[in-house]
Design a protein around this motif. Structure first.
Motif: not given
Length: 148
Positions: A17-26, A57-62
């Motif tokens: 998967a290659t998410p392209d929005t913050d919401d899809s990454k989360a 590879t897609v996680a936000v810092e927290d």
């Protein structure tokens, strides 16, 4: 990541998967974490490793400290003790207040027969969570090894 392993993985859908929005990454990170936990529960270490590596590879810092800590656990169980140490160290660098990061670092160092350093890491975890009975027991066990 090893593309041959991804191709044969039952988790190929999320690993590619290659998410392209913050919401899809989360959402993807949540799914990867959930599958990672299930893989750990089933002792499917390679699946867990692939899932947590992808999540990083897609996680936000927290989420990074938690994911690195989980990857440390997986690497330790795969016998990759130096990798386990590196992942746990990253977890403690990203979030010095994350108890499990210090705990995993202590476990990895213990696996590397570096008991004094392991005890230092476990003591840092204990300062952050002084009432944790399992952690207290682990500290005592490692302290005894240091004395020997």
């Amino acid at each position: 990541m090893n593309s041959a392993m991804i191709m044969s993985s039952p988790h190929r859908d999320v690993l590619e998967a290659t998410p392209d929005t913050d919401d899809s990454k989360a959402r993807l990170v949540e799914e990867l974490q959930s599958r990672g936990r299930a893989a750990v529960g089933a002792k499917s270490w390679m699946d867990a490793k692939l899932l947590y590596e992808k999540a990083l590879t897609v996680a936000v810092e927290d989420k990074v400290a938690l994911l690195e800590s989980n990857l440390s656990l997986v690497n330790k169980n795969m016998g990759n003790f130096e990798e386990a140490r590196k992942c746990a160290e990253k977890a403690t660098e990203v979030d010095p207040k994350y108890v499990k990061g210090w705990w995993r670092l202590g476990q990895a160092l213990q696996s590397l027969h570096r008991s004094e350093e392991a005890l230092d890491a476990l003591k840092k975890a204990k300062v952050l969570d002084p009432a944790n009975k399992a952690l207290i027991k682990e500290c005592q066990k490692v302290a005894k090894k240091v004395e020997e």
